[in-house]
Design a protein around this motif. Structure first.
Motif, PDB file in Angstrom:
ATOM      1  N   ASP A 155     -22.536  20.781 -52.298  1.00 39.62           N
ATOM      2  CA  ASP A 155     -21.991  21.884 -51.495  1.00 39.62           C
ATOM      3  C   ASP A 155     -22.504  21.825 -50.061  1.00 39.62           C
ATOM      4  OD1 ASP A 155     -20.544  24.478 -51.267  1.00 39.62           O
ATOM      5  OD2 ASP A 155     -22.557  25.247 -50.882  1.00 39.62           O
ATOM      6  N   ILE A 156     -23.775  21.479 -49.883  1.00 38.40           N
ATOM      7  CA  ILE A 156     -24.317  21.344 -48.529  1.00 38.40           C
ATOM      8  C   ILE A 156     -23.573  20.247 -47.768  1.00 38.40           C
ATOM      9  CG2 ILE A 156     -26.352  20.558 -47.234  1.00 38.40           C
ATOM     10  CD1 ILE A 156     -28.063  22.104 -49.279  1.00 38.40           C
ATOM     11  N   GLY A 157     -23.325  19.116 -48.434  1.00 36.01           N
ATOM     12  CA  GLY A 157     -22.555  18.044 -47.803  1.00 36.01           C
ATOM     13  C   GLY A 157     -21.162  18.497 -47.411  1.00 36.01           C
ATOM     14  N   ARG A 189     -25.254  14.461 -50.946  1.00 34.25           N
ATOM     15  CA  ARG A 189     -24.950  14.876 -49.568  1.00 34.25           C
ATOM     16  C   ARG A 189     -23.878  13.980 -48.953  1.00 34.25           C
ATOM     17  NH1 ARG A 189     -31.125  16.511 -47.454  1.00 34.25           N
ATOM     18  NH2 ARG A 189     -31.421  18.064 -49.116  1.00 34.25           N
ATOM     19  N   ARG A 190     -23.857  12.717 -49.363  1.00 36.18           N
ATOM     20  CA  ARG A 190     -22.792  11.812 -48.915  1.00 36.18           C
ATOM     21  C   ARG A 190     -21.467  12.154 -49.588  1.00 36.18           C
ATOM     22  NH1 ARG A 190     -24.754   7.158 -50.646  1.00 36.18           N
ATOM     23  NH2 ARG A 190     -23.666   7.336 -52.643  1.00 36.18           N
ATOM     24  N   ASN A 191     -21.487  12.265 -50.908  1.00 40.34           N
ATOM     25  CA  ASN A 191     -20.235  12.456 -51.638  1.00 40.34           C
ATOM     26  C   ASN A 191     -19.606  13.811 -51.359  1.00 40.34           C
ATOM     27  OD1 ASN A 191     -20.617   9.941 -52.774  1.00 40.34           O
ATOM     28  ND2 ASN A 191     -21.598  10.728 -54.620  1.00 40.34           N
ATOM     29  N   GLY A 192     -20.450  14.845 -51.215  1.00 39.06           N
ATOM     30  CA  GLY A 192     -19.909  16.154 -50.871  1.00 39.06           C
ATOM     31  C   GLY A 192     -19.201  16.124 -49.526  1.00 39.06           C
ATOM     32  N   ALA A 193     -19.816  15.457 -48.554  1.00 37.98           N
ATOM     33  CA  ALA A 193     -19.186  15.346 -47.233  1.00 37.98           C
ATOM     34  C   ALA A 193     -17.901  14.532 -47.304  1.00 37.98           C
ATOM     35  CB  ALA A 193     -20.163  14.704 -46.245  1.00 37.98           C
ATOM     36  N   ALA A 284     -26.303  21.880 -35.443  1.00 38.16           N
ATOM     37  CA  ALA A 284     -26.411  22.702 -36.640  1.00 38.16           C
ATOM     38  C   ALA A 284     -27.308  22.030 -37.665  1.00 38.16           C
ATOM     39  CB  ALA A 284     -25.033  22.957 -37.259  1.00 38.16           C
ATOM     40  N   THR A 285     -27.897  22.856 -38.520  1.00 34.12           N
ATOM     41  CA  THR A 285     -28.557  22.358 -39.722  1.00 34.12           C
ATOM     42  C   THR A 285     -28.187  23.287 -40.863  1.00 34.12           C
ATOM     43  OG1 THR A 285     -30.639  21.637 -40.736  1.00 34.12           O
ATOM     44  CG2 THR A 285     -30.707  23.643 -39.426  1.00 34.12           C
ATOM     45  N   PHE A 286     -28.360  22.784 -42.067  1.00 28.23           N
ATOM     46  CA  PHE A 286     -28.089  23.578 -43.265  1.00 28.23           C
ATOM     47  C   PHE A 286     -29.383  23.671 -44.066  1.00 28.23           C
ATOM     48  CE2 PHE A 286     -24.037  22.318 -41.768  1.00 28.23           C
ATOM     49  CZ  PHE A 286     -23.166  23.340 -42.129  1.00 28.23           C
ATOM     50  N   THR A 317     -27.940  28.075 -49.760  1.00 26.37           N
ATOM     51  CA  THR A 317     -28.128  27.484 -48.432  1.00 26.37           C
ATOM     52  C   THR A 317     -27.597  28.452 -47.378  1.00 26.37           C
ATOM     53  OG1 THR A 317     -27.726  25.532 -47.050  1.00 26.37           O
ATOM     54  CG2 THR A 317     -25.872  26.316 -48.351  1.00 26.37           C
ATOM     55  N   GLU A 318     -27.821  28.122 -46.112  1.00 26.81           N
ATOM     56  CA  GLU A 318     -27.226  28.851 -44.992  1.00 26.81           C
ATOM     57  C   GLU A 318     -27.176  27.930 -43.788  1.00 26.81           C
ATOM     58  OE1 GLU A 318     -29.843  31.980 -43.215  1.00 26.81           O
ATOM     59  OE2 GLU A 318     -31.251  31.385 -44.790  1.00 26.81           O
ATOM     60  N   ILE A 319     -26.202  28.134 -42.935  1.00 27.05           N
ATOM     61  CA  ILE A 319     -26.056  27.316 -41.729  1.00 27.05           C
ATOM     62  C   ILE A 319     -26.881  27.930 -40.597  1.00 27.05           C
ATOM     63  CG2 ILE A 319     -23.985  28.558 -40.970  1.00 27.05           C
ATOM     64  CD1 ILE A 319     -22.964  25.920 -39.770  1.00 27.05           C
ATOM     65  N   VAL A 320     -27.436  27.059 -39.761  1.00 25.58           N
ATOM     66  CA  VAL A 320     -28.166  27.498 -38.563  1.00 25.58           C
ATOM     67  C   VAL A 320     -27.481  26.875 -37.354  1.00 25.58           C
ATOM     68  CG1 VAL A 320     -30.381  27.661 -37.401  1.00 25.58           C
ATOM     69  CG2 VAL A 320     -30.314  27.483 -39.901  1.00 25.58           C
ATOM     70  N   THR A 321     -27.018  27.709 -36.437  1.00 25.11           N
ATOM     71  CA  THR A 321     -26.409  27.265 -35.187  1.00 25.11           C
ATOM     72  C   THR A 321     -27.055  28.037 -34.044  1.00 25.11           C
ATOM     73  OG1 THR A 321     -24.655  28.932 -35.254  1.00 25.11           O
ATOM     74  CG2 THR A 321     -24.202  26.820 -36.361  1.00 25.11           C
TER      75      THR A 321
END
Length: 337
Positions: A155-157, A189-193, A284-286, A317-321
């Motif tokens: 999900d993060i990806g 993280r690769r496959n989710g993206a 951004a980071t997650f 998780t949460e996004i940081v911008t």
């Protein structure tokens, strides 16, 4: 250096094969015996049971915070159990040996963050002996463990890719700097993206090197990549340390894209990263949540005879911008410096 070019259509042809399940094994270990005596794992005469933690490594900032919060949670439970930790320097063979040695101390619960899925052989042996096994962060194939606690890396990806696609308006070249080969977090993280990227025909993905989640390795890789003059519009790094390394190489490069690319990472555990986002260096980071305190909580429950109801506990998780960076700092005062 390994460098490949993935088109979204080509990636769609790949398939991912999961591993099979195990037998019922160490469910007995989820409920510790109150009458069986052993050297250090706890006895009927009143000595405290032992909880051990095998950490993949203690080198990067996320794992250093992971260690600190796990030890703090264990210390808060020091009247309920003894706690011991060993780190394997991301060497799966060393970790297998460490786990085998820890088992000689007759622990009631094994917390483990595997360096690679191959460490599963030692984990399964512990489970088959009746030890409660709590996987933290990374998982293993099969089901010979009591519970797996961590974020949802797939999900993060996906969320990282959706952010990048939106920022690029659906068209551009993404350089993906990958983590450690053989770690399920890297694959997820690769496959989710890629699940997202392959749905956007305007996106092309360059498969960058495995940089082992290390800043210096990513910086060195990025320096070489930039010398080749290949165009790119965004960098998706599987953790923040590699995102920082890639940005630092970009910042000092003589040859680089005219327009600053988008830089996106994963972890959200460092003040440095949040400051770089505020400064417009990273975009951004997650957050990848630290599973240690929850792992200690579950270990304490196992010692009381309370086996987790679910095989998987997913932490959010949460996004940081730049837009929410100040609030994120205020909400997470314990970030690593």
């Amino acid at each position: 250096m390994r460098l490949g070019l993935w088109t979204c259509a080509a990636f769609a042809a790949l398939t991912i094969v999961g591993c099979g399940s195990g037998d019922k094994g160490g469910d007995a270990g989820a409920t510790p015996s109150s009458t069986t005596a052993d050297k250090t794992g706890g006895t009927a005469s009143g000595s405290l049971p032992l909880v051990v933690f095998s950490q993949a490594n203690s080198a990067d900032p996320w794992r250093q915070q992971f260690d600190a919060e796990t030890k703090a949670a264990a210390e808060a439970n020091n009247k309920a159990f003894k706690f011991e930790e060993q780190a394997a320097e991301d060497d799966p063979n060393k970790q297998i040996s460490q786990i085998d040695t820890l088992m000689l101390e007759s622990p009631k619960v094994l917390l483990v963050s595997p360096a690679e899925v191959s460490v599963g052989t030692a984990i399964e042996k512990a489970y088959d002996k009746g030890v409660g096994v709590v996987l933290l962060d990374r998982g293993i194939p099969g089901d010979k463990y009591t519970v797996h606690i961590g974020g949802d890396n797939v999900d993060i990806g996906k969320q990282a890719a959706e952010y990048i696609v939106k920022r690029l308006n659906g068209k551009g070249i993404v350089l993906m700097i990958q983590g450690k080969g053989g770690a399920d977090a890297t694959n997820d993280r690769r496959n989710g993206a890629m699940d997202v990227f392959k749905k956007n025909p305007g996106i092309t993905v360059i498969a960058g090197d495995d940089c082992k989640y290390q800043r210096q390795a990513a910086q060195s890789y990025m320096e070489t990549f930039l010398q080749g003059g290949k165009p790119f519009d965004a960098v998706y790094a599987h953790n923040d340390e590699m995102a920082i390394g890639a940005y630092q190489a970009y910042e000092h490069a003589a040859t680089k894209p005219k327009n600053k690319p988008i830089f996106v990472g994963v972890d959200g555990c460092q003040q440095e990263v949040v400051q770089m986002i505020k400064d417009g260096k990273l975009d951004a980071t997650f957050r990848y949540p630290d599973p240690g305190p929850k792992g200690i909580e579950v270990a304490a429950d196992i010692l009381k005879g309370n086996k987790p109801k679910d095989k998987k506990i997913v932490l959010p998780t949460e996004i940081v911008t730049k837009e929410n960076a100040d609030k994120y700092l205020a909400d997470h005062p314990g970030l690593a410096k």
